[in-house]
Design a protein around this motif. Structure first.
Motif, short mmCIF file in Angstrom:
data_model
loop_
_atom_site.label_atom_id
_atom_site.label_comp_id
_atom_site.label_asym_id
_atom_site.label_seq_id
_atom_site.Cartn_x
_atom_site.Cartn_y
_atom_site.Cartn_z
N LYS A 89 20.31 112.08 15.49
CA LYS A 89 19.57 112.55 14.33
C LYS A 89 20.46 113.05 13.18
O LYS A 89 19.99 113.21 12.07
N PRO A 135 23.28 113.15 10.20
CA PRO A 135 23.85 112.21 9.22
C PRO A 135 25.26 111.79 9.68
O PRO A 135 25.87 112.46 10.52
N PRO A 136 25.77 110.72 9.11
CA PRO A 136 27.04 110.14 9.60
C PRO A 136 28.22 111.10 9.72
O PRO A 136 28.88 111.14 10.75
N ARG A 150 27.73 113.77 12.39
CA ARG A 150 27.66 113.07 13.67
C ARG A 150 29.06 112.76 14.18
O ARG A 150 29.37 112.99 15.35
#
Length: 66
Positions: free
Chosen positions: A14, A16-17, A20
């Protein structure tokens, strides 16, 4: 450990890049330690409801290798 790893996987999906990637770096380190302290479960496909998750296919002592 298994429940905590389940939660981490959900969070990783869930985020964002950029966050993450930052969290994934930490999780990979923890995963490596867990693999080093556990053994493969040859019967995981029969026991686990989510045997597709690698951490659910590991055998650990009562403390989950921790």
């Amino acid at each position: 450990m298994r429940h905590a790893r389940d939660v981490l996987e959900l969070v990783l999906q869930k985020l964002p890049p950029r966050p993450r990637l930052e969290l994934k770096r930490q999780v990979v380190s923890l995963d490596t330690a867990y693999v080093g302290r556990t053994l493969p479960d040859p019967f995981a496909h029969q026991r686990q409801w989510r045997s597709d998750l690698w951490w659910r296919r590991r055998l650990a002592d009562g403390e989950e290798g921790g």
